[in-house]
Scaffold this active site. Structure first.
Site, PDB file in Angstrom:
ATOM      1  N   ASN A   9       9.884 -10.208 -40.162  1.00 41.59           N
ATOM      2  CA  ASN A   9      10.413 -10.814 -41.387  1.00 41.59           C
ATOM      3  C   ASN A   9      11.426 -11.873 -40.961  1.00 41.59           C
ATOM      4  O   ASN A   9      12.521 -11.534 -40.524  1.00 41.59           O
ATOM      5  CB  ASN A   9      11.073  -9.716 -42.241  1.00 41.59           C
ATOM      6  CG  ASN A   9      11.820 -10.281 -43.432  1.00 41.59           C
ATOM      7  OD1 ASN A   9      11.644 -11.447 -43.787  1.00 41.59           O
ATOM      8  ND2 ASN A   9      12.663  -9.452 -44.044  1.00 41.59           N
ATOM      9  N   TRP A  10      11.021 -13.131 -41.096  1.00 43.44           N
ATOM     10  CA  TRP A  10      11.884 -14.215 -40.609  1.00 43.44           C
ATOM     11  C   TRP A  10      12.984 -14.577 -41.592  1.00 43.44           C
ATOM     12  O   TRP A  10      13.808 -15.437 -41.313  1.00 43.44           O
ATOM     13  CB  TRP A  10      11.030 -15.456 -40.279  1.00 43.44           C
ATOM     14  CG  TRP A  10      10.085 -15.239 -39.140  1.00 43.44           C
ATOM     15  CD1 TRP A  10       9.990 -14.118 -38.358  1.00 43.44           C
ATOM     16  CD2 TRP A  10       9.103 -16.154 -38.643  1.00 43.44           C
ATOM     17  NE1 TRP A  10       9.005 -14.285 -37.418  1.00 43.44           N
ATOM     18  CE2 TRP A  10       8.444 -15.529 -37.562  1.00 43.44           C
ATOM     19  CE3 TRP A  10       8.707 -17.441 -39.011  1.00 43.44           C
ATOM     20  CZ2 TRP A  10       7.428 -16.139 -36.846  1.00 43.44           C
ATOM     21  CZ3 TRP A  10       7.689 -18.058 -38.300  1.00 43.44           C
ATOM     22  CH2 TRP A  10       7.058 -17.416 -37.225  1.00 43.44           C
ATOM     23  N   LYS A  11      12.952 -13.963 -42.772  1.00 44.00           N
ATOM     24  CA  LYS A  11      13.971 -14.214 -43.808  1.00 44.00           C
ATOM     25  C   LYS A  11      14.144 -15.717 -44.042  1.00 44.00           C
ATOM     26  O   LYS A  11      13.181 -16.471 -43.904  1.00 44.00           O
ATOM     27  CB  LYS A  11      15.285 -13.538 -43.422  1.00 44.00           C
ATOM     28  CG  LYS A  11      15.100 -12.069 -43.049  1.00 44.00           C
ATOM     29  CD  LYS A  11      16.378 -11.303 -42.989  1.00 44.00           C
ATOM     30  CE  LYS A  11      16.098  -9.901 -42.500  1.00 44.00           C
ATOM     31  NZ  LYS A  11      17.226  -9.024 -42.612  1.00 44.00           N
ATOM     32  N   HIS A  97      12.281  -5.738 -50.682  1.00 41.12           N
ATOM     33  CA  HIS A  97      13.215  -5.709 -49.548  1.00 41.12           C
ATOM     34  C   HIS A  97      14.622  -5.474 -50.090  1.00 41.12           C
ATOM     35  O   HIS A  97      14.972  -5.952 -51.171  1.00 41.12           O
ATOM     36  CB  HIS A  97      13.141  -7.040 -48.792  1.00 41.12           C
ATOM     37  CG  HIS A  97      13.876  -6.996 -47.488  1.00 41.12           C
ATOM     38  ND1 HIS A  97      15.244  -7.144 -47.414  1.00 41.12           N
ATOM     39  CD2 HIS A  97      13.450  -6.784 -46.222  1.00 41.12           C
ATOM     40  CE1 HIS A  97      15.620  -7.034 -46.139  1.00 41.12           C
ATOM     41  NE2 HIS A  97      14.545  -6.813 -45.401  1.00 41.12           N
ATOM     42  N   GLU A  99      17.342  -6.768 -49.462  1.00 42.49           N
ATOM     43  CA  GLU A  99      18.096  -7.995 -49.784  1.00 42.49           C
ATOM     44  C   GLU A  99      17.656  -8.551 -51.145  1.00 42.49           C
ATOM     45  O   GLU A  99      18.467  -9.120 -51.876  1.00 42.49           O
ATOM     46  CB  GLU A  99      17.920  -9.033 -48.656  1.00 42.49           C
ATOM     47  CG  GLU A  99      18.709  -8.620 -47.420  1.00 42.49           C
ATOM     48  CD  GLU A  99      18.134  -9.117 -46.100  1.00 42.49           C
ATOM     49  OE1 GLU A  99      17.297 -10.029 -46.098  1.00 42.49           O
ATOM     50  OE2 GLU A  99      18.538  -8.562 -45.061  1.00 42.49           O
ATOM     51  N   GLU A 169      13.462   1.336 -44.585  1.00 45.07           N
ATOM     52  CA  GLU A 169      14.512   0.505 -44.008  1.00 45.07           C
ATOM     53  C   GLU A 169      15.872   0.965 -44.540  1.00 45.07           C
ATOM     54  O   GLU A 169      16.298   0.512 -45.626  1.00 45.07           O
ATOM     55  CB  GLU A 169      14.290  -0.958 -44.397  1.00 45.07           C
ATOM     56  CG  GLU A 169      12.990  -1.537 -43.896  1.00 45.07           C
ATOM     57  CD  GLU A 169      13.115  -3.046 -43.672  1.00 45.07           C
ATOM     58  OE1 GLU A 169      12.833  -3.472 -42.548  1.00 45.07           O
ATOM     59  OE2 GLU A 169      13.517  -3.759 -44.604  1.00 45.07           O
ATOM     60  N   GLY A 175      20.194  -5.433 -39.873  1.00 43.05           N
ATOM     61  CA  GLY A 175      21.029  -6.522 -39.373  1.00 43.05           C
ATOM     62  C   GLY A 175      22.385  -6.089 -38.859  1.00 43.05           C
ATOM     63  O   GLY A 175      23.267  -6.912 -38.631  1.00 43.05           O
ATOM     64  N   SER A 215      17.339  -3.110 -37.383  1.00 40.31           N
ATOM     65  CA  SER A 215      17.871  -3.347 -36.035  1.00 40.31           C
ATOM     66  C   SER A 215      16.932  -2.879 -34.917  1.00 40.31           C
ATOM     67  O   SER A 215      17.374  -2.302 -33.920  1.00 40.31           O
ATOM     68  CB  SER A 215      19.262  -2.707 -35.883  1.00 40.31           C
ATOM     69  OG  SER A 215      20.174  -3.325 -36.774  1.00 40.31           O
ATOM     70  N   GLY A 236      13.515  -7.790 -38.361  1.00 39.23           N
ATOM     71  CA  GLY A 236      14.179  -9.000 -38.838  1.00 39.23           C
ATOM     72  C   GLY A 236      14.626  -9.848 -37.657  1.00 39.23           C
ATOM     73  O   GLY A 236      13.843 -10.563 -37.041  1.00 39.23           O
ATOM     74  N   GLY A 237      15.898  -9.724 -37.300  1.00 42.00           N
ATOM     75  CA  GLY A 237      16.528 -10.571 -36.279  1.00 42.00           C
ATOM     76  C   GLY A 237      15.699 -10.771 -35.022  1.00 42.00           C
ATOM     77  O   GLY A 237      15.491 -11.913 -34.580  1.00 42.00           O
TER      78      GLY A 237
HETATM   79  C1  PEP Z   1      14.719  -6.471 -42.194  1.00 41.40           C
HETATM   80  O1  PEP Z   1      15.413  -7.256 -42.810  1.00 41.40           O
HETATM   81  O2  PEP Z   1      13.629  -6.123 -42.669  1.00 41.40           O
HETATM   82  C2  PEP Z   1      15.215  -5.960 -40.930  1.00 41.40           C
HETATM   83  C3  PEP Z   1      14.729  -4.854 -40.495  1.00 41.40           C
HETATM   84  O3  PEP Z   1      16.194  -6.710 -40.287  1.00 41.40           O
HETATM   85  P1  PEP Z   1      16.824  -6.432 -38.824  1.00 41.40           P
HETATM   86  O4  PEP Z   1      15.682  -6.102 -37.893  1.00 41.40           O
HETATM   87  O5  PEP Z   1      17.511  -7.694 -38.464  1.00 41.40           O
HETATM   88  O6  PEP Z   1      17.763  -5.278 -38.974  1.00 41.40           O
END
Ligand code: PEP
Length: 256
Positions: A9-11, A97, A99, A169, A175, A215, A236-237
């Site tokens: 997920n590149w957000k 999600h 967010e 999640e 994050g 994470s 994500g990251g």
């Molecule tokens: C996400 O936003 O779906 C996520 C898992 O982010 P991160 O890996 O950065 O915690």
């Protein structure tokens, strides 16, 4: 039996040009990886360019969107419809999600409308659920995910449910660098499987893929993928770095 799914997920990151470079670098690094489904979810503005590269270069990578609206068309300024995503050869769509829930008012009811619409348009929803830190500390994790699943998947037939993907999640792990331990993640995912078994049918619970997200890094992926109920990850990251995401993807192959 359940093909591992490794999704990035590149957000709200990467211009269309940067996104193309990232997917090309990733494709190069995961060449030869078998029996793992790899999905990237760039911002809407990069879907068209990435879709073209995937097609022209015949990349073994699938395309996902980060959200969608449930209507097909109309006066919904700023929204993107399932028909528009299908037109760009998008296969997956992240729905609910945390967010989106936190900053944009997504509720279990809107998640449910999006899931219904995605399935109606042959898009595979990746439905996100998870608790806040306060809810975890109050030992309400199971109740929270039960409510999110009951609401988000309301009205679906069992055969539809086994097509979709759930991503557990925990919000406190997104994050933050604070990954859930593999055991904690697996416990909640096992519970989610049990909820699916009782809300729908036990065979559906066996077949549905449930991911962990929060994470995930190349350093912790090995132990997460060792857990029996974790069928992949939503990243994500670390998915913004081709080399790191490629290392994560390779652990899906180990599990296949
Ligand atoms: C996400 O936003 O779906 C996520 C898992 O982010 P991160 O890996 O950065 O915690």
């Amino acid at each position: 039996m359940r093909t591992p799914l490794m999704a990035g997920n590149w957000k709200m990151n990467k211009t269309a040009g940067q996104a193309v470079h990232l997917v090309q670098d990733l494709a190069e690094l995961i060449k030869g990886v078998k029996d793992v489904e790899v999905v990237v979810c760039p911002p809407f503005t990069a879907l068209k360019s990435i879709s073209t590269v995937i097609e022209l270069d015949r990349l073994a990578i699938k395309l996902g969107a980060q959200d969608m609206y449930w209507e097909e068309k109309g006066a919904f300024t700023g929204e993107i419809s399932p028909i528009m995503l299908k037109d760009l050869r998008v296969d997956y769509v992240i729905v609910g999600h945390s967010e989106r829930r936190q900053y944009f008012g997504e509720t279990d009811e809107t998640v449910n409308k999006k899931v219904r619409s995605a399935l109606d348009h042959e898009l595979i929803p990746i439905v996100c659920v998870g608790e806040t830190l306060e809810e975890r500390e109050r030992e309400e994790t199971n109740i929270v995910v039960e409510k999110q699943i009951a609401g988000g998947l309301a009205g679906l037939d069992p055969f539809e449910v086994e097509k979709l993907v759930i991503a557990y999640e925990p919000i406190w792990a997104i994050g933050t660098g604070a990954t859930a331990t593999p055991e904690v993640a697996n416990d909640v995912i096992r519970h989610i499987r049990a909820i699916i078994g009782s809300q729908f049918t036990p065979p559906v619970a066996k077949r549905i893929r449930i991911l962990y997200g929060g994470s995930v890094t190349p350093e912790n992926i090995d132990d997460l993928m060792d857990e029996p109920d974790i069928d992949g990850v939503l990243v994500g990251g670390a998915s913004l770095d081709a080399e790191k995401f490629a290392r994560i993807v390779r652990f899906g192959e180990h599990q296949a």
